[in-house]
Design an enzyme around this catalytic site. Sequence first.
Site, short mmCIF file in Angstrom:
data_model
loop_
_atom_site.label_atom_id
_atom_site.label_comp_id
_atom_site.label_asym_id
_atom_site.label_seq_id
_atom_site.Cartn_x
_atom_site.Cartn_y
_atom_site.Cartn_z
N GLY A 215 44.29 38.08 44.52
CA GLY A 215 43.77 39.18 43.72
C GLY A 215 44.64 39.42 42.50
O GLY A 215 45.46 38.58 42.16
N ASN A 216 44.45 40.54 41.85
CA ASN A 216 45.32 40.89 40.72
C ASN A 216 45.50 42.40 40.69
O ASN A 216 44.91 43.12 41.49
CB ASN A 216 44.74 40.35 39.41
CG ASN A 216 43.37 40.90 39.14
OD1 ASN A 216 43.19 42.10 38.96
ND2 ASN A 216 42.37 40.02 39.12
N ARG A 217 46.30 42.87 39.76
CA ARG A 217 46.71 44.28 39.77
C ARG A 217 45.73 45.23 39.07
O ARG A 217 46.06 46.39 38.85
CB ARG A 217 48.07 44.43 39.08
CG ARG A 217 49.20 43.76 39.80
CD ARG A 217 50.50 44.01 39.05
NE ARG A 217 51.55 43.12 39.48
CZ ARG A 217 52.29 43.32 40.58
NH1 ARG A 217 52.09 44.38 41.33
NH2 ARG A 217 53.22 42.46 40.90
N ALA A 283 38.75 42.27 35.65
CA ALA A 283 39.79 41.23 35.67
C ALA A 283 39.39 40.26 36.77
O ALA A 283 39.79 40.39 37.93
CB ALA A 283 41.14 41.85 35.96
#
Length: 410
Positions: A215-217, A283
């Site tokens: 995943g990402n932030r 994102a």
Amino acid sequence: MRHLEGKRIIVAISGSIAAYKMATTIRLLIKAGAEVRVLMTPAATHFITPLTLSTLSKNPVFSEVISEESWNNHVEMGLWADAMLLAPATANTLAQLANGLCDTIVAAVYLSARCPVFFAPAMDLDMWAHPATQANVKRLIDHGNHLIPVGNGELASGLSGEGRMAEPEDLVGHLHHFFGESQGKPEVQQTMAGKKVLITAGPTHEPIDPVRYIGNRSSGKMGVALALEAAKRGAHVHLILGPSVLNPAAAHLQVTRVDTAREMFKAASGAFEQCDLAIFAAAVADYRPEQTADQKIKKTEDALRLDLVKNPDIAATLEKQKQAHQRLIGFALETQAGEEHARQKLNRKNMDAIVLNTLQDEGAGFQHDTNKVSILTAADNKLRRFELKTKEQVATDILDVAEQWWPVKG
Ligand code: CTP
């Protein structure tokens, strides 16, 4: 300015040449029916006299916590107010308030106040750009205060740039807008009525096994702010939201929750044909594990190799189905050479505009409540740079740019 009728406003002034604008500001507030009490730091009294301001506000002006005759009750004043407007807010006063220091009546009332606080910075461009000032501004925003952004123009130093305090009409406009919203009588014009807006937002999670993912932030805050602002302007909004703790709800807002890039792609593809404006704020994970294990992967080997495959590029794929009336906005989050990469993305993905934010800017990007963006528009190849603002205010700027594509008739 009917929303200011009967409102109790503390105007707190610190020592900047922009203090001269406060005479007009107070006149406008009084004219709008507000009750005004004025506080000044001792330095502010060198720039404009308390006598002028007490005459205009029809109330005594305080510049000391303790004067020769009395002790001024800052707690009582803090509780009295419906809003506090700190303008001009100097670098020094911002630093004090951001750190809870309290050696002026302005700081004492600020710390005691329970009402919303608006602050309008005023200073020279280098002081404004200094990381210490920017950190203090960010801190004040994080503490729930409302930034009234600085303008760009001539400064008292003779230099020209960012740091000019907002004009009196703008200061009063911010308060008016705030009270309009909080009374449930939005002044926001329905400038997007009849428009259909598709927004992707948040991160995507690409499963490795039943308990792990790539995943990402991304928090989803920027896309959610855009969705709420567009709905407020009367648009019908379809928000495709990845895994985010946010759970937005509003009239005219339809939310589809997804986890993975492929789910987001599917949901966005289904809604794309209908939309007038698509904003790709998500994102999206560029890659996903080629295989997702059915069971939790056990820790047996010393090293684990994951093979990744490319996810569909949602913006770039949907762009190929673009109809003449549709407009598309993409985002570019960059860690270096932002402008160059944004221009490349604008062309590669054939967007009408790209919103650029770089992680190099303090307070911008993932997880923050604030963002600092530049908007690059394809039609005129113009790059508009904006200040550090709340994501709600950034959403307003982005939609203002988009609205120029549909000039309101009449
Ligand atoms: N985007 C998308 N689908 C993807 C990847 C990106 O719709 N699979 C959209 C984003 O929502 C954003 C824009 O494309 O509006 C640019 O995303 P970004 O991640 O900055 O760029 P990439 O195309 O992934 O390029 P790179 O990772 O090389 O910077």
